[in-house]
Design a protein around this motif. Structure first.
Motif, PDB file in Angstrom:
ATOM      1  N   ASP A 250      46.351  67.383  44.124  1.00 36.10           N
ATOM      2  CA  ASP A 250      46.537  65.956  43.810  1.00 36.10           C
ATOM      3  C   ASP A 250      47.799  65.401  44.461  1.00 36.10           C
ATOM      4  OD1 ASP A 250      44.477  66.497  42.178  1.00 36.10           O
ATOM      5  OD2 ASP A 250      45.583  66.294  40.303  1.00 36.10           O
ATOM      6  N   ASN A 270      39.945  64.831  49.180  1.00 38.37           N
ATOM      7  CA  ASN A 270      39.343  65.633  48.096  1.00 38.37           C
ATOM      8  C   ASN A 270      40.441  66.406  47.397  1.00 38.37           C
ATOM      9  OD1 ASN A 270      36.730  64.908  48.550  1.00 38.37           O
ATOM     10  ND2 ASN A 270      35.990  66.969  48.998  1.00 38.37           N
ATOM     11  N   ALA A 273      40.783  69.561  40.317  1.00 39.25           N
ATOM     12  CA  ALA A 273      39.610  69.530  39.448  1.00 39.25           C
ATOM     13  C   ALA A 273      39.880  70.229  38.123  1.00 39.25           C
ATOM     14  CB  ALA A 273      38.453  70.225  40.150  1.00 39.25           C
ATOM     15  N   CYS A 304      37.797  74.899  43.933  1.00 37.90           N
ATOM     16  CA  CYS A 304      37.874  73.572  43.322  1.00 37.90           C
ATOM     17  C   CYS A 304      36.664  73.305  42.447  1.00 37.90           C
ATOM     18  CB  CYS A 304      37.983  72.497  44.391  1.00 37.90           C
ATOM     19  SG  CYS A 304      36.481  72.344  45.345  1.00 37.90           S
ATOM     20  N   GLU A 404      45.426  71.978  36.064  1.00 42.44           N
ATOM     21  CA  GLU A 404      44.512  72.807  36.845  1.00 42.44           C
ATOM     22  C   GLU A 404      45.181  74.176  36.994  1.00 42.44           C
ATOM     23  OE1 GLU A 404      44.032  71.720  41.004  1.00 42.44           O
ATOM     24  OE2 GLU A 404      41.977  72.473  40.997  1.00 42.44           O
ATOM     25  N   TYR A 430      39.682  64.140  35.781  1.00 43.17           N
ATOM     26  CA  TYR A 430      38.999  64.649  36.988  1.00 43.17           C
ATOM     27  C   TYR A 430      37.494  64.398  36.957  1.00 43.17           C
ATOM     28  CZ  TYR A 430      43.267  67.208  38.144  1.00 43.17           C
ATOM     29  OH  TYR A 430      44.542  67.545  38.478  1.00 43.17           O
ATOM     30  N   ASN A 432      35.283  66.225  39.510  1.00 43.30           N
ATOM     31  CA  ASN A 432      34.742  66.997  40.635  1.00 43.30           C
ATOM     32  C   ASN A 432      33.361  67.557  40.331  1.00 43.30           C
ATOM     33  OD1 ASN A 432      35.630  67.442  43.270  1.00 43.30           O
ATOM     34  ND2 ASN A 432      35.900  69.627  42.893  1.00 43.30           N
ATOM     35  N   GLY A 473      32.593  64.728  44.698  1.00 48.61           N
ATOM     36  CA  GLY A 473      33.560  64.689  43.599  1.00 48.61           C
ATOM     37  C   GLY A 473      34.009  63.243  43.390  1.00 48.61           C
ATOM     38  N   SER A 477      39.368  63.311  41.249  1.00 52.31           N
ATOM     39  CA  SER A 477      39.207  64.383  42.244  1.00 52.31           C
ATOM     40  C   SER A 477      39.012  63.842  43.656  1.00 52.31           C
ATOM     41  CB  SER A 477      38.005  65.258  41.873  1.00 52.31           C
ATOM     42  OG  SER A 477      38.204  65.842  40.615  1.00 52.31           O
TER      43      SER A 477
END
Ligand code: NAD
Length: 519
Positions: A250, A270, A273, A304, A404, A430, A432, A473, A477
């Motif tokens: 992120d 991308n 997640a 991910c 995460e 998130y 994803n 996603g 995400s």
């Protein structure tokens, strides 16, 4: 068969000024289809995660070298963008064949630098290979649109044309697949690309570049630079770079998206997640638990799309002890050792971060049913191993749920109803992936339509779409509006040019002068 034995992507010199004491090989840049020794004085250490042996020195590419890479891309674009899609398709067909032939070498590189098991590393390559196969459909995917007769004797056609120089910035967790999400589609569409692999495992990207050269990709169409923040800033700022594909965390993804778009570039980003797997009491128990364990602990949880959070609904919670036993039986070992289920995590820092989250889980009131911190792998005592960990009784405000973890740790929550599970997932930032395990079609349908997550599995634990679809996603995400691969991938790497034309014979009656818009 073409092998890598003669390939001097790295050399054993000790010319790195700051690394004179080291005999580790330096990793090469890839410019104009050749491995190039960087003139930098700054390197990043590259370790084998199973042993922590120093296996390479990754150069922080100098500004001059990065400029050289862009100039090489700009020069190549002039001719490459004018080649026929059929020629570019031939290059991808050949690349597809070469990747298949060299699958074992690519997988070995992935395991050595990233740590995942050899069969999983082959999966990493295979999933990227499927994008190369998808790139071969360029003659269809890059078609524009035509509408004849939109006014008298006037036809309209839109072309999908390449952008110019593009860039790809990659994470460590799929060293082959993610570069293959990027450069095959960018280049088959007529662009050139600067790729920056992860500084933690750049080897597979370099091997792929060599295979692309052998497949016929001309000099300068794909160049590779290395480094961290400075090379990322260079990519975000260089005016000749038109689009950036990013996959990673992120923090980096948000930064790159903001900086790149502020500079007028297209960016697809991308990011992280927190994927939930919902287990309904009507699920096929053995199947659901096996799928959950594989998807939580495979690749040491460093995917991910790993199912890192399980929600047991109602009486399904009685299955938790069975899940713990299944997780306990997984074999933790170096990725190249046969029979390994869970390899090391990428770095000592990562291992420490995971340990800290487990420690916090105790302190914040969760139950750690299986604690992987004390796992010992006798043969590789120095490796970054964390054993499968199961944390139950988690609550949404706990660190183990909010962060995460990106390690082999499954966080479990229990709820009473499907509605509660849907609410929990939709409240998570998130989007994803998610999965539900059920034998009830109505439950599956309700879940599909009410869940706000971009990729959903129904009794499928890691629902990554094949490349004829797109990787979709959503919410926290993803930043951008055009997803990776599929038709979206071609759209990302192309722009539209629209031609409105009127063709009449030379003796046709001329149009009268019109000063208002024609109606
Ligand atoms: P990362 O963000 O640390 O690194 C990714 C790339 O960004 C690297 O090339 C790195 O050099 C660069 N980078 C790192 N920090 C930066 C910063 N502060 N500023 C600018 N550039 C920076 O990610 P990682 O640890 O290599 O990969 C793991 C992350 O990637 C996880 O969060 C995972 O969920 C995510 N991921 C997402 C997807 C997806 O498709 N959504 C796929 C794979 C991985």
């Amino acid at each position: 068969m073409l092998r890598f034995s003669n390939l001097s992507l790295i050399n054993k010199s000790t010319r790195a000024t700051l690394r004179l004491y080291s005999t580790a090989p330096t990793v090469k840049l890839w410019i104009d289809n050749k491995p190039v020794e960087s003139k930098t004085k700054e390197y990043i250490d590259l370790y084998n995660p199973a042993t922590n042996e120093l296996i390479g020195l990754v150069p922080k590419t100098t500004q001059e070298e990065m400029n050289m890479a862009v100039e090489s891309c700009q020069k190549a674009f002039k001719t490459w963008s004018k080649t026929t899609p059929l020629l570019r398709q031939q290059v991808m067909l050949k690349l597809q064949q070469l990747i298949k032939e060299n699958m074992k070498d690519l997988a070995a590189s992935v395991t050595r630098e990233q740590g995942k098991t050899l069969p999983d590393a082959e999966g990493d390559v295979l999933r990227g290979l499927q994008v190369v196969e998808h790139a071969c459909s360029v003659t269809f995917m890059q078609m524009g649109q035509t509408l004849p007769n939109i006014a008298k004797d006037i036809d309209c056609t839109s072309y999908r044309i390449p952008l110019g120089v593009t860039a790809g910035i990659c994470p460590f967790n799929f060293p082959a697949m993610i570069p293959l999400w990027m450069f095959p589609l960018a280049t088959v569409a007529g662009n050139t690309m600067i790729l920056k692999p992860s500084e933690k495992d750049p080897g597979a990207a370099l091997l792929l570049a060599e295979l692309a050269r052998q497949a016929g990709l001309p000099d300068g169409v794909l160049n590779i630079i290395h480094g961290q923040h400075q090379s990322v800033d260079f990519i975000c700022d260089h005016p000749a770079i038109r689009a950036i594909s990013f996959v990673g965390s992120d923090q980096a993804g948000t930064y790159i998206y903001r900086r790149g778009t502020q500079n007028g570039k297209r960016v697809q980003s991308n990011m992280g997640a927190k994927n939930h797997g919902v287990v309904m009491p009507d699920a096929n128990k053995e199947n659901a638990l096996n799928q959950l364990v594989g998807a939580a602990f495979g690749a040491a949880g460093q995917r991910c799309m790993a199912l890192t959070t399980a929600i047991f609904v109602g009486e399904a919670k009685n299955w938790i002890p069975d899940l713990v036993e299944k997780a306990r039986k997984l074999k933790v070992n170096a990725g190249h050792e046969p029979g390994t289920d869970v390899g090391p995590v990428i770095s000592k820092d990562s291992k420490k971060r995971i340990h800290d989250i487990i420690e916090k889980s105790y302190k914040e009131g969760a139950k750690v049913l299986l604690d992987g911190r004390d796992v010992v792998v006798e043969k590789y005592k120095n490796g970054n191993f964390v054993g499968p960990t199961v944390i139950s009784d988690a609550k949404p405000d706990m660190t183990c749920y909010k962060e995460e973890i990106f390690g082999p740790a499954l966080v479990i929550l229990t709820v009473d109803t499907l509605n509660d599970a849907i609410e929990l997932i939709n409240n998570n930032p998130y989007g994803n992936g998610t999965a539900i395990f059920t034998t009830n079609g109505a439950t599956a349908r309700k879940f599909t339509h009410e869940i706000d997550v971009g990729q959903i599995g129904i009794n499928v634990p890691i629902p990554v779409p094949l490349p004829m679809f797109s990787f979709t996603g959503s919410r926290g995400s993803f930043l951008g509006d055009t997803n990776f691969y599929g038709q979206n991938g071609f759209n990302f790497y192309t722009q539209l040019k629209t031609v409105t034309s009127q063709w009449r014979s030379e003796d046709a009656t001329p149009e009268a002068i019109q000063t208002s818009f024609p109606r």
